[in-house]
Structure formats: structure tokens, C-alpha cells
Scaffold this motif. Sequence first.
Motif, PDB file in Angstrom:
ATOM      1  N   GLY A   1    -107.430 -52.737  82.995  1.00 59.16           N
ATOM      2  CA  GLY A   1    -107.964 -52.941  81.900  1.00 59.16           C
ATOM      3  C   GLY A   1    -109.570 -52.634  83.139  1.00 59.16           C
ATOM      4  N   GLU A   2    -109.348 -53.588  84.211  1.00 61.49           N
ATOM      5  CA  GLU A   2    -111.065 -53.472  85.765  1.00 61.49           C
ATOM      6  C   GLU A   2    -110.442 -51.780  85.168  1.00 61.49           C
ATOM      7  N   GLU A   3    -111.611 -51.558  85.427  1.00 62.65           N
ATOM      8  CA  GLU A   3    -111.978 -49.815  85.535  1.00 62.65           C
ATOM      9  C   GLU A   3    -111.522 -48.622  86.513  1.00 62.65           C
ATOM     10  N   THR A   4    -112.020 -49.340  87.599  1.00 64.31           N
ATOM     11  CA  THR A   4    -111.298 -49.030  88.962  1.00 64.31           C
ATOM     12  C   THR A   4    -110.164 -49.354  89.096  1.00 64.31           C
ATOM     13  N   ALA A   5    -109.489 -50.188  88.860  1.00 68.39           N
ATOM     14  CA  ALA A   5    -107.934 -50.253  88.909  1.00 68.39           C
ATOM     15  C   ALA A   5    -107.445 -49.758  87.972  1.00 68.39           C
TER      16      ALA A   5
ATOM     17  N   GLY B   1    -121.633 -50.381  74.743  1.00 66.52           N
ATOM     18  CA  GLY B   1    -119.529 -50.904  75.168  1.00 66.52           C
ATOM     19  C   GLY B   1    -119.189 -51.225  74.755  1.00 66.52           C
ATOM     20  N   ARG B   2    -118.092 -51.370  73.824  1.00 66.71           N
ATOM     21  CA  ARG B   2    -117.262 -52.514  73.517  1.00 66.71           C
ATOM     22  C   ARG B   2    -115.531 -52.794  73.540  1.00 66.71           C
ATOM     23  N   GLY B   3    -115.637 -52.370  74.978  1.00 69.73           N
ATOM     24  CA  GLY B   3    -114.666 -52.543  75.942  1.00 69.73           C
ATOM     25  C   GLY B   3    -114.978 -54.355  76.149  1.00 69.73           C
ATOM     26  N   GLY B   4    -116.351 -54.578  76.126  1.00 66.10           N
ATOM     27  CA  GLY B   4    -116.788 -55.818  76.536  1.00 66.10           C
ATOM     28  C   GLY B   4    -117.497 -56.326  77.117  1.00 66.10           C
ATOM     29  N   ALA B   5    -118.248 -55.509  78.490  1.00 66.59           N
ATOM     30  CA  ALA B   5    -119.871 -55.746  79.288  1.00 66.59           C
ATOM     31  C   ALA B   5    -120.668 -55.242  78.262  1.00 66.59           C
ATOM     32  N   GLY B   6    -120.899 -54.421  76.971  1.00 64.66           N
ATOM     33  CA  GLY B   6    -122.194 -54.476  76.286  1.00 64.66           C
ATOM     34  C   GLY B   6    -123.049 -53.722  77.312  1.00 64.66           C
ATOM     35  N   PHE B   7    -122.440 -52.863  78.341  1.00 66.29           N
ATOM     36  CA  PHE B   7    -123.592 -51.851  78.668  1.00 66.29           C
ATOM     37  C   PHE B   7    -124.117 -50.798  77.779  1.00 66.29           C
TER      38      PHE B   7
ATOM     39  N   THR C   1    -107.635 -47.378  77.401  1.00 69.78           N
ATOM     40  CA  THR C   1    -106.709 -48.175  76.397  1.00 69.78           C
ATOM     41  C   THR C   1    -106.295 -49.388  76.412  1.00 69.78           C
ATOM     42  N   ASP C   2    -106.121 -49.772  77.471  1.00 68.56           N
ATOM     43  CA  ASP C   2    -105.044 -50.626  78.812  1.00 68.56           C
ATOM     44  C   ASP C   2    -105.532 -51.908  78.139  1.00 68.56           C
ATOM     45  N   GLU C   3    -104.960 -52.447  76.703  1.00 64.83           N
ATOM     46  CA  GLU C   3    -105.712 -53.574  75.969  1.00 64.83           C
ATOM     47  C   GLU C   3    -104.767 -54.642  76.797  1.00 64.83           C
ATOM     48  N   GLY C   4    -105.152 -55.199  77.206  1.00 59.86           N
ATOM     49  CA  GLY C   4    -104.159 -55.939  77.489  1.00 59.86           C
ATOM     50  C   GLY C   4    -104.160 -57.458  77.802  1.00 59.86           C
ATOM     51  N   GLU C   5    -106.070 -57.791  77.485  1.00 59.37           N
ATOM     52  CA  GLU C   5    -106.377 -59.027  76.406  1.00 59.37           C
ATOM     53  C   GLU C   5    -106.079 -59.733  75.772  1.00 59.37           C
ATOM     54  N   PRO C   6    -105.479 -60.771  76.102  1.00 54.76           N
ATOM     55  CA  PRO C   6    -105.186 -61.623  75.145  1.00 54.76           C
ATOM     56  C   PRO C   6    -105.931 -62.371  73.938  1.00 54.76           C
ATOM     57  N   GLY C   7    -105.546 -61.385  72.313  1.00 55.37           N
ATOM     58  CA  GLY C   7    -106.300 -61.697  71.195  1.00 55.37           C
ATOM     59  C   GLY C   7    -106.787 -60.414  70.877  1.00 55.37           C
ATOM     60  N   THR C   8    -106.455 -59.365  71.438  1.00 53.30           N
ATOM     61  CA  THR C   8    -107.302 -58.234  71.726  1.00 53.30           C
ATOM     62  C   THR C   8    -106.619 -56.944  71.244  1.00 53.30           C
ATOM     63  N   PHE C   9    -106.058 -56.488  69.766  1.00 54.06           N
ATOM     64  CA  PHE C   9    -105.334 -55.406  69.362  1.00 54.06           C
ATOM     65  C   PHE C   9    -106.163 -55.025  68.306  1.00 54.06           C
ATOM     66  N   LYS C  10    -107.413 -54.371  69.119  1.00 54.27           N
ATOM     67  CA  LYS C  10    -108.334 -53.606  67.975  1.00 54.27           C
ATOM     68  C   LYS C  10    -108.253 -51.889  68.421  1.00 54.27           C
TER      69      LYS C  10
ATOM     70  N   ILE D   1    -116.237 -43.843  82.677  1.00 48.37           N
ATOM     71  CA  ILE D   1    -115.354 -44.247  81.652  1.00 48.37           C
ATOM     72  C   ILE D   1    -115.671 -45.694  80.491  1.00 48.37           C
ATOM     73  N   ASN D   2    -115.106 -44.952  79.234  1.00 49.21           N
ATOM     74  CA  ASN D   2    -115.693 -45.946  78.315  1.00 49.21           C
ATOM     75  C   ASN D   2    -114.520 -46.708  77.399  1.00 49.21           C
ATOM     76  N   ASN D   3    -114.598 -47.556  76.408  1.00 49.50           N
ATOM     77  CA  ASN D   3    -113.408 -48.119  76.042  1.00 49.50           C
ATOM     78  C   ASN D   3    -113.005 -46.932  74.747  1.00 49.50           C
ATOM     79  N   THR D   4    -111.899 -47.387  73.841  1.00 47.76           N
ATOM     80  CA  THR D   4    -111.770 -46.795  72.673  1.00 47.76           C
ATOM     81  C   THR D   4    -112.696 -46.909  71.736  1.00 47.76           C
ATOM     82  N   GLU D   5    -112.973 -47.652  71.355  1.00 49.91           N
ATOM     83  CA  GLU D   5    -113.995 -47.874  70.464  1.00 49.91           C
ATOM     84  C   GLU D   5    -115.490 -47.174  70.905  1.00 49.91           C
ATOM     85  N   THR D   6    -116.047 -47.684  72.141  1.00 49.11           N
ATOM     86  CA  THR D   6    -116.959 -46.499  71.924  1.00 49.11           C
ATOM     87  C   THR D   6    -116.649 -45.091  72.004  1.00 49.11           C
ATOM     88  N   PHE D   7    -116.226 -44.622  72.042  1.00 53.00           N
ATOM     89  CA  PHE D   7    -115.400 -43.491  72.014  1.00 53.00           C
ATOM     90  C   PHE D   7    -115.789 -42.387  70.494  1.00 53.00           C
ATOM     91  N   SER D   8    -114.400 -43.773  69.740  1.00 52.33           N
ATOM     92  CA  SER D   8    -114.579 -43.631  68.445  1.00 52.33           C
ATOM     93  C   SER D   8    -115.511 -43.654  66.856  1.00 52.33           C
TER      94      SER D   8
END
Length: 431
Positions: free
Chosen positions: A178-182, A59-65, A88-97, A213-220
Motif C-alpha cells: 500500500g506504500e506507493e514505492t513498494a 488524496g483519499r488514500g490517507g495522506a490527503g495531499f 487499490t492495495d487496500e490492506g489497512e484493517p478496517g478499510t473496505f471502500k 499514483i493516486n488512490n481508487t477513490e481519488t481517481f473515481s
Amino acid sequence: MAIYQSGVIFEGVDTHAADCWTLEAYQARGGYQALRKILTEKIEQTAVIDEVKASTLRGRGGAGFPTGLKWSFMPRSMPGEKYVVCNTDEGEPGTFKDRDIIMFNPHALIEGMIIAGYAMGAGVGYNYIHGEIFEGFQRFEEALAQARAAGFLGKNIMGTDFSFELFAHHGYGAYICGEETALLESLEGKKGQPRFKPPFPASFGLYGTPTTINNTETFSSVPFIIRDGAKAFADKGIEGAGGTKLFCISGHVERPGNYEVPLGTPFAKILEMAGGMRGGKKLKAVIPGGSSAPVLPADIIMEINMDYDSISKAGSMLGSGAIIVMDEDVCMVKALERLSYFYYEESCGQCTPCREGTRWLYQVVHRIATGKGRPDDLELLESVGNNMSGRTVCALADAAVFPVRGFTKHFRHEFEHYIEHGVPMKPHKWA
């Protein structure tokens, strides 16, 4: 922003071309061949999941599962609706991929989500897009319309008995979503606050039904895996973590932007690709995986490769792949003050250790940064952090603690000087 096109998502994408995002341009690059292959050859659902497992996509969203393993948790035989959801709730400062994916190559995400829906027996998908990414939301809506008109979405796709619909949902800019259950709570129209787990989304997700639920980059990344094979994808990375990774480089470099490189690429190589340090300054520190990842000093980061395990062994994490570069003039106290304020502002307030702890972290760091630090403030920060970590429904409390621990560990002398003298060690900046 620059995009280094060596990977599976942006290979062949001319981001300067006005029509690079269109269905026509995507099909010219081999788009929707993977979906066509699955449907025309009637590949079994389990075979698709096995291929994703074999690719070692994480997983490319952070956890790497491991993605394929996550897909296997979906109870495909369970009657009723099932969902796939893109984060695609990309709210982490420094992240814009992720916003660049939906701006310049949205059909890769669409095709990846359709394939995921097929593999997991889901008939509906949602892409939850961060509220501050408005142009990307509009672009993704246009791409959905193109895919729907071409018969890649809707009833009986490509004349088969497989049907899948996909919708975009615009959030409100809350970091906590950005937390999946939220995210799921917000998608249902509720206040975006994390749920207790278990139950996990695979069994009780959107509207109480099985959801992945997966991250944008993961699905792509999925269309490449199905089209060119799991081995081709795995070979682009390292053992146990295949493929390429989008790294967002910001801060004091000559060419900030998104760079897609093989997992395991040395940090020094990525820094060189970004033009090196801005103005010829010396590198001081790097946050390697978004603002929640512990900071690493220059002597450590310059010796490691950018992959999950290497960064973990160095004492930080790959996270979202957001590389924040800081030069020799940055005041680490001021930098931490700004980061701590962000987490204080973004805590949803559901859990007392997070609601009160983020406030205390910010107040103590702010006290130091304004020349009013106390001799026991560093011990107080450690104590507050220990009472936050692992004591909340989600990991936002930990995300607030990690920067504090990293900064005070590697640059403790700067904090001690600020506390003792009320001023930084030398004229500094945070920009």
C-alpha cells in the motif's frame, strides 16, 4: 454492506442491482461524458489539472495531499512513456471502500484514470489491486473489457489522436504494498519493499519513468469534477477539502458498511446513519482513520467533524476513512495487542527500527495482556516508539507506533491496572 448514496461516486448507483457495475448502467448515469467533453472540446491538459486543483480534491488514500498539485508535478513534456497508477492495495484493517468501488462502479475509476492519463501525458495506466480482493479484480477486468470494446481504451479514443491503455495487476496481499514505492517495486516484479525518496515517483517511478499514483477513490472522483465543474465538487465538502468521502464503518454498530457523506460531516451523524451502537451499548472509543490512526475516546470523537483538519486537531488523522467503533465492553489492552501483532507480521523487514521495533511493541503489549506486565513496560513502549518514528524508509514504523501512543495515552489506567493486577479492570471482549 450498506452504501449511503449522497456523494459523487455512488450517487444513483443501486448496489443491489446485478448490472449496476456495467458500462450501460454507468453511461445511463452520465458516465464517460467528462471524457467526451475533454476530447471533443480539445481541452488543454493544463486546464484539466487546473480544474482538479480548483475542486480542492485531496488524496483519499490517507495522506490527503492535494490531487491537482500532485498531477502538476508530472513532467508532461518529457519524452518517453509516462504512467498513471491506481493504488487499490487496500490492506489497512478496517478499510473496505475501494473494493466496493471496483465491484459496483468500476467505470468511474476507469474514466478517472483515462482523464488523468490525458492530463499528465501518460499513455498507460495500471490498477494495482490487493491480492485478497479477488472478486473485485475479476469485476474490474470485465469492466476494462467493456470499456475497450466501446472505444474508451486503446488507440485513438473516440476518433481523436489520444491513446491510452489500462491494465489490472493483482498483488499478493502484502500490506506494505500500500506504500506507493513498494507498490511500484511489486508492479515491476520485484519484492515489495519501499524505495528511498528522493527521487520521487513523479520523476522516477514505474520502470524509472515519470509516474503519478493516486488512490481508487481519488481517481473515481475526477469524472464528476470535469463533468459538473470544480465548484460543484468543492461545494459538497468544506473549504480546502471539497467533495464527499467514503467512510468504512466497522465494529460495534448496527449497520456496518460504507457511507459516502460530505467531508466535514459530524461523527455523531455518521454513527446515527450506521444505526447507532449495537445492542444499545455505550460508545467507548473510535479509531477514525484505519488501524494506524491514533484512537480517540468517546467524549472527544462525538464532538468533532470528519475532515482532515478537525481530526488532526483532536490528535488523530482521517487516514483512509476507516472508522472502527468500540463499545464499553472492549478491553483496550487486548485491542492494542491485536493491532500490534498485525504490524509485527506485516513489516517488510527492510529497516532495522521497524523490523525489530514492531516485534518489541508486540512482545511488550502481549506481555501485559497475558498478565505478565512489568512496572516499566509503559515507559519501555514509549522508548521503543521514539526510536522507531521517523527513522525508516517508509511510514510503516510510524503506523505501528501511533496506535500504541493513542491507546496508552487515553486508556492508560487500563494498562496500569493490567500490569498491577494481571487481569483487566472488568470482564472484557475484543470482537
